[in-house]
Scaffold this active site. Sequence first.
Site, mmCIF file in Angstrom:
data_model
loop_
_atom_site.group_PDB
_atom_site.id
_atom_site.type_symbol
_atom_site.label_atom_id
_atom_site.label_comp_id
_atom_site.label_asym_id
_atom_site.label_seq_id
_atom_site.Cartn_x
_atom_site.Cartn_y
_atom_site.Cartn_z
ATOM 1 N N SER A 27 72.878 62.805 32.608
ATOM 2 C CA SER A 27 71.927 63.844 32.225
ATOM 3 C C SER A 27 72.288 65.179 32.883
ATOM 4 C CB SER A 27 70.513 63.382 32.583
ATOM 5 O OG SER A 27 69.544 64.206 31.994
ATOM 6 N N ASP A 72 68.188 59.883 21.721
ATOM 7 C CA ASP A 72 68.251 60.819 22.849
ATOM 8 C C ASP A 72 68.401 62.229 22.299
ATOM 9 O OD1 ASP A 72 68.758 62.245 25.171
ATOM 10 O OD2 ASP A 72 70.673 61.283 25.600
ATOM 11 N N HIS A 130 67.409 58.182 26.272
ATOM 12 C CA HIS A 130 67.787 58.994 27.421
ATOM 13 C C HIS A 130 67.199 58.416 28.719
ATOM 14 C CE1 HIS A 130 69.345 62.684 29.221
ATOM 15 N NE2 HIS A 130 68.339 62.566 30.056
#
Length: 407
Positions: free
Chosen positions: A193, A347, A377
């Site tokens: 991320s 995501d 995610h």
Amino acid sequence: MALLPALLLLLLGLAALAAVLAAVLLSLPSYDIPPGVNQPAKLRLVLAALLGTAALGRILEKTGLCNQITFGRYVRQGRKLGVDPKLFIQDLQFNKVPVRVYQPKATSDGRRRALIFFHGGGWVFGSLDTYEKVCRYLSRESVSVVVSVQYRLAPEHKYPAAYEDCLNATIHFMKNAEHYGVDPANITVCGDSAGGNLAAAVSQTLAGRSDLPRLRAQVLIYPGLQALDFNLPSYHQNRGVPLLFRERAAFFALQYLNGHALHMQEVLEGSHIPPDMRLKYRKWVSPDHIPQKFKVRGVKLRRSTDFIAEVYETVKRFCEPNLCPLLAEDAVVQQLPQSFILTCEYDVLRDDGLLYKKRLEDNGVPVTWYHLEDGFHGIISLYDYCGLSFPSGKRGLDSVVNFLKSL
């Protein structure tokens, strides 16, 4: 009479709990748990916990007891783990940046590979403890030295603080790799991320450095790589899918850049980028470069919005590659090391990863791509977390391990 204060506290606590439950129940219908996602019932439980934490954080902030972000960090903080029989673990500082070093206890015939790990959390959340289990797993299973970096967090520390901490810690380790029994030619940067964003930025910065060993690889796990267009297909297809919602993606980027989330709506609509600049970067940031199979769930056509110069002045650093690595020039991308990119179907950041994969391949960089068709995610950060692990996340983590073993 002595019971009154205790009774009052109890009533206040019950009222707060009722408010949290009401907020969660009212919010749940507006979020989306796709039928194709891995273990949807468990994900719904995670979503409820996420919404409950946010609701309680808002209550605490309004009462003046605790800042909402501080409370969120406290809730996400992982617990201290005991001794690992297979690893030496020590907390150190590299160039004044806190790090945690994991070294396999098993004897080695030669110098080991190393992985420098930057945690996720939107540049706002996350810590060494939060990712302790992930880093232990990576070190044990790949038999690698792992360095987990605790960079400074936003909004207290704005861009480029996190990037600079990750870069400085990486350079320090590269210069001292042999002290940890590591082959200087086999060092990989990795992150998930926001950490994937930092790994990509560090990799680009080091690509042209002749005074340091060349990075062996970069591992980018559902990375956020641009803030020009929050209307790519994945941002709309997955706008309400946990753990990262479309609005929160813009919120975190703004917190990292400016220390606040003013003008979030304008950024989401695309009013923050001048038309000529949007045209310039269209060769790299456009739905046209997303394979058709990722558009079958429907694509919302982006309506034209007016450019607002005042907003651009506050966010123009979004065009810097150290903040948005997808915007790096070809001359930089061509020098990047072998790459591994993991994306998840459900995501909002999926298309960031797909677009960067294309850029790397177009510039002759070898890319290993692993796509979790049922992933969402943050799924890897939940590995072995309070009984909330997902099989798909374990598969993703193992794909990283297998890539590292191949180096």
